[in-house]
Design an enzyme around this catalytic site. Structure first.
Site, PDB file in Angstrom:
ATOM      1  N   CYS A 119       0.831  -1.199   0.000  1.00  0.00           N
ATOM      2  CA  CYS A 119       0.000   0.000   0.000  1.00  0.00           C
ATOM      3  C   CYS A 119       0.870   1.255   0.000  1.00  0.00           C
ATOM      4  CB  CYS A 119      -0.936  -0.015   1.211  1.00  0.00           C
ATOM      5  SG  CYS A 119      -2.152   1.323   1.213  1.00  0.00           S
ATOM      6  N   CYS A 120       1.852   1.291   0.889  1.00  0.00           N
ATOM      7  CA  CYS A 120       2.773   2.432   0.936  1.00  0.00           C
ATOM      8  C   CYS A 120       3.531   2.576  -0.381  1.00  0.00           C
ATOM      9  CB  CYS A 120       3.776   2.266   2.071  1.00  0.00           C
ATOM     10  SG  CYS A 120       3.107   2.496   3.726  1.00  0.00           S
ATOM     11  N   CYS A 201      -0.964   8.083   7.378  1.00  0.00           N
ATOM     12  CA  CYS A 201      -2.301   7.836   6.844  1.00  0.00           C
ATOM     13  C   CYS A 201      -3.262   7.500   7.994  1.00  0.00           C
ATOM     14  CB  CYS A 201      -2.264   6.689   5.847  1.00  0.00           C
ATOM     15  SG  CYS A 201      -1.363   7.087   4.328  1.00  0.00           S
ATOM     16  N   CYS A 227       7.722   4.055   5.882  1.00  0.00           N
ATOM     17  CA  CYS A 227       6.778   3.898   4.779  1.00  0.00           C
ATOM     18  C   CYS A 227       7.444   3.403   3.508  1.00  0.00           C
ATOM     19  CB  CYS A 227       6.080   5.225   4.492  1.00  0.00           C
ATOM     20  SG  CYS A 227       7.196   6.529   3.952  1.00  0.00           S
TER      21      CYS A 227
END
Length: 243
Positions: A119-120, A201, A227
């Site tokens: 996702c990062c 996030c 991240c």
């Protein structure tokens, strides 16, 4: 013979600026030929306003790259607009993954639950890498007191294969950050007062309890601590985006 490798340039710059204060490192570095084209990368997080203010004084037209992962807190988005306007930053560029990439890799917005690294990677690391392709160096707000891989941080470090990274606040203490904010009457991120000393996030950031490490609220309950846009063990960490 002049060593023009990344390591050589970083060593030369660290020697040149070893006795300089953070504000001077930033002010001089943005025009140093050993760095080339420079941008500031800012999360507009808990302590970001310090470097943003320094840039507004030294080079208000410097490119400021803000990565909108499309999963940020609403407070961060509002803070970004407020700080940019208040400081007179004239070249803030919002960076994000394309709609096509989101539809391909995370159509339901749940990838962070099953693979936070991936996702990062597609929401943050890859868009930033593309945005930085036109620059020779970028400025970060990392500091030694953040521990882990940052404990031996220098003002300048190589980022193979092509760029340098500039860390003007590397030697600052937590109290230095707070004093600078107070002395310059800088606006605080609204989530700091709610127990968020490190803000990423929304789904992956939680409040921090008294006595906990300031970054304990990032990816709580996992071994993940970065991240992916920063070095881990001297290398860029890149999660795998699912095919």
């Amino acid at each position: 013979m002049l060593d023009d490798t990344l390591d050589g340039r970083a060593a030369r710059l660290n020697q040149r600026y070893r006795h300089h204060a953070a504000t001077e490192v930033l002010r001089r570095a943005v025009n140093d030929p050993d760095l080339g084209r420079v941008a500031l990368v800012s999360s507009f997080g808990a302590e970001s306003v310090v470097l943003l203010h320094m840039v507004s004084v030294a080079a208000p037209g410097l490119p400021v790259l803000f990565i909108d992962t499309q999963m940020l807190f609403p407070e961060t988005l509002e803070y970004q607009r407020e700080v940019s306007a208040r400081l007179g930053l004239t070249n803030v560029q919002v960076i994000r993954a394309s709609d096509e990439q989101v539809a391909l890799h995370d159509p339901h917005g749940t990838l962070h639950k099953t693979d936070a690294d991936a996702c990062c990677n597609f929401r943050k690391t890859l868009p930033l890498e593309q945005a930085l392709s036109g620059y020779d160096a970028w400025i970060t707000g990392r500091k030694r007191f953040q521990n882990g891989e940052r404990a031996a941080l220098e003002f300048f470090e190589p980022e193979p294969p092509l760029r340098l990274r500039v860390n003007p606040l590397a030697h600052w203490r937590p109290e230095d950050v707070q004093e600078y904010m107070i002395e310059n009457n800088l606006p605080r991120h609204p989530l700091v007062a709610k127990g968020y000393p490190s803000i990423g996030c929304a789904p992956c950031t939680s409040p921090v309890k008294p006595g906990e490490d300031p970054r304990a609220g990032r990816w709580r309950g996992s071994e993940k601590s970065e991240c992916g846009i920063h070095f881990i063990g001297g290398r860029m960490v890149r999660g795998k985006v699912p095919a």
